[in-house]
Design an enzyme around this catalytic site. Structure first.
Site, PDB file in Angstrom:
ATOM      1  N   THR A 374       0.807  -1.201   0.000  1.00  0.00           N
ATOM      2  CA  THR A 374       0.000   0.000   0.000  1.00  0.00           C
ATOM      3  C   THR A 374       0.859   1.279   0.000  1.00  0.00           C
ATOM      4  OG1 THR A 374      -1.576  -1.348   1.207  1.00  0.00           O
ATOM      5  CG2 THR A 374      -1.856   1.025   1.408  1.00  0.00           C
ATOM      6  N   ASN A 394      -1.922  -4.341  -2.580  1.00  0.00           N
ATOM      7  CA  ASN A 394      -1.899  -5.248  -1.431  1.00  0.00           C
ATOM      8  C   ASN A 394      -0.461  -5.587  -1.066  1.00  0.00           C
ATOM      9  OD1 ASN A 394      -2.944  -6.609   0.712  1.00  0.00           O
ATOM     10  ND2 ASN A 394      -3.149  -8.533  -0.374  1.00  0.00           N
TER      11      ASN A 394
HETATM   12  N1  GLY Z   1      -4.298  -4.516   1.284  1.00  0.00           N
HETATM   13  C1  GLY Z   1      -4.131  -3.799   2.463  1.00  0.00           C
HETATM   14  C2  GLY Z   1      -5.401  -3.189   2.908  1.00  0.00           C
HETATM   15  O1  GLY Z   1      -6.286  -2.994   2.118  1.00  0.00           O
HETATM   16  O2  GLY Z   1      -5.542  -2.910   4.058  1.00  0.00           O
END
Ligand code: GLY
Length: 565
Positions: A374, A394
């Site tokens: 992220t 992700n």
């Molecule tokens: N993929 C990390 C989140 O959405 O929190």
């Protein structure tokens, strides 16, 4: 004057001067600007965003440019093959948020990551085409631009296209991460990809395929990505690699405007992202549980502060796991979850005498009345509009699947669903029924783009990457400014810790906390883990100072940079 006496005077003066320095250390401040600022994970992206503002564009125009520039310069997490969330506060005080989170394809099933024995198949939800959720970023940007932008799309895209053709310099940290993930690039892709090369610091990576994708998007609009040539290439590429996303899945994708989560903490008004992001609700729960405690008196990262924060986090994450999911699929008792009397009940069994065991904490009892890696950037423009955007693939480089023809990585967001309720995902978060896989559902996120008001005016905009640690990093940064009177940069720099109910441990950034403090925590029954989180979050924020200028906090843990004027 005897020599002895003279030495004593010198020593005393030295001691007093040291003491004085200890009491009044010079504050560490980030970039300060008068008019506008962009803080993001890479200098090139912040510069492009800031240039858009200089040209007269607003924060929403700069949001689109910065997001696309991050897709070029920070493919680790910046993306058009992923999704995210934006929270905004306009200069007139209007607030809102948009969800451009990925969705499960129509052919997705609850058990798609389980083998015939019902066990999770390692890697299936994290690596390669089966891990990919339908990307939402391009739809999100078009929605934001159409509703709130002011410049023609051409002005926003041209500098980004030029950047992709010209290329961006590899930083030292980037060279390291590319190298680290190369074995997985080889595993996920049939053919070699541009990131397989031996990239060194200061090499320039040019991305003409991505530039061409941007050019087609500029020419044909959002439909290019979801219904046009790009959509056709993308769906075929994913299927050729064993995935299940179809052209119809892409054509049906829509970003959604949602009501943000709002709540007060002391004299602050906080605006954060609601489901399918868990950030806003969890942040509200933790801060509301902490409100009765005198953290400012206990001191920053003191024993009592860490205990109170940990215990509030433990309880909030237990609720997260049970109640939260895509609000279009599950009823979430949002109002009750952030109500003061519910939360004071949750903390009623907490004592400073010993740690609560996570095994003794489940979700709170709420009667549901049926009618359910992220990156982050913050922008404040010269008109007073503020945004907080957290966006992701992700994992690092998402699923590692890279479409060379289109020039971008695809997410592995499907891992944010609970593949098997009770089983942890790649961030160790336990999911439950509310977050089970269903066709066209959005997976639960920890993203927490957040804006803070004080005295009804803009005070701060912030957020961070970090999977499960996103929420607790945003929390600590707000507390560092509000309770412990740090500057924005100090608040970002301060060592962080994290508790998420399960596993029952406090993760701490290594070599950042006093050994005596750790021993005291252990004596009270807390298990400390300093190995698994060398870095907790990379917070980027902007604070409005008393004279209405802006201070940027760009996290030293990454290549994050503030640019403004
Ligand atoms: N993929 C990390 C989140 O959405 O929190």
């Amino acid at each position: 004057m005897s020599k002895h006496f003279l030495y004593s005077i010198i020593l005393l003066c030295f001691f007093l001067s040291c003491k004085k320095t200890e009491q009044t250390p010079t504050p560490i401040k980030g970039l300060i600007t008068k008019n506008a600022m962009v803080v993001s994970a890479r200098a090139e992206a912040s510069e492009i965003g800031s240039d858009i503002l200089k040209k007269g564009g607003n924060a929403f125009d700069a949001m689109c440019a910065t997001q696309l520039a991050l897709a070029v310069t920070y493919p680790f997490a910046g993306n058009i093959g992923g999704g995210g969330f934006m929270v905004y506060r306009k200069a007139n005080g209007d607030i809102g948020s948009i969800d451009f989170r990925e969705k499960a394809p129509m052919a997705a099933t609850k058990d798609m990551y389980l083998d015939e024995n019902g066990d999770v198949i390692p890697g299936k939800s994290t690596l390669g085409a089966m891990a990919v959720g339908i990307p939402g970023t391009v739809a999100g940007l078009f929605e934001v631009h159409e509703k709130l932008g002011s410049l023609p799309l051409e002005d926003i895209l041209k500098p980004v296209i030029a950047l992709a053709y010209k290329g961006t310099k590899v930083t030292k940290k980037q060279a390291k991460t590319i190298k680290k993930y190369q074995p997985l690039f080889l595993k996920a892709n049939k053919d070699s990809i541009i990131f397989d090369k031996h990239w060194k610091e200061n090499d320039v990576i040019k991305q003409p395929a991505l530039a061409k994708t941007f050019e087609r998007i500029l020419k044909h609009g959002k439909d290019e990505f979801y219904k046009g040539e790009t959509a056709k290439i993308l769906a075929k590429f994913i299927q050729d690699n064993g995935g299940i996303i179809t052209e119809e899945d892409l054509a049906k994708y829509e970003a959604k405007w949602r009501d943000p989560i709002t709540f007060s903490y002391d004299d602050l008004e906080i605006i954060s992202m609601g489901p399918p992001a868990s950030g806003g609700i969890c942040l509200a729960q933790i801060l509301k549980m902490l409100e009765p405690f005198h953290l400012d008196e206990y001191g920053h990262n003191s024993l009592k502060t860490i205990q109170a924060i940990t215990e509030a986090e433990r309880r909030a994450y237990a609720d997260r796991s049970f109640y939260l999911g895509d609000p279009d699929f599950v009823n979430i008792p949002i109002k009750t979850l952030i109500q003061e009397n519910y939360l004071s009940g949750r903390m009623s069994d907490f004592s400073f005498e010993k740690a609560t065991l996570s095994s003794a904490v489940s979700h709170g009892n709420i009667q549901i009345i049926e009618s359910d890696e992220t990156t982050h950037f913050s922008i404040v423009d010269q008109f007073g509009n503020a945004i907080a955007v957290t966006t992701t693939l992700n994992g690092a480089y998402g699923s590692k699947l890279y479409c060379s023809e289109l020039g971008f990585f695809l997410n592995n967001e499907m891992d944010d669903f609970s593949s098997k309720p009770g089983e942890p995902n790649m961030f160790g978060l336990i999911g439950a029924e509310a977050n089970k896989i269903e066709p066209e559902k959005r997976m639960l996120s920890s993203m927490t783009p957040t804006i803070v008001e004080k005295n009804e005016k803009l005070y701060m905009t912030l957020g961070t990457p970090g999977g499960a640690t996103i929420i607790t990093s945003v929390l600590q940064t707000i507390l560092n400014v509000h309770e412990f009177k740090m500057t924005m940069q100090e608040a970002v720099n301060a060592p962080r810790f994290h508790h998420q109910w399960l596993p029952d441990e406090i993760r701490m950034e290594p070599n950042s906390f006093d050994r005596k403090l750790i021993k005291q925590l252990e004596a009270l029954g807390y298990s400390i883990n300093q190995k698994d989180a060398p870095v907790i979050g990379k917070v980027d924020g902007i604070l409005v100072l008393d004279d209405n200028s802006y201070e940027g906090g760009a996290d030293y843990r990454g290549d994050d940079t503030a640019v403004g004027f």
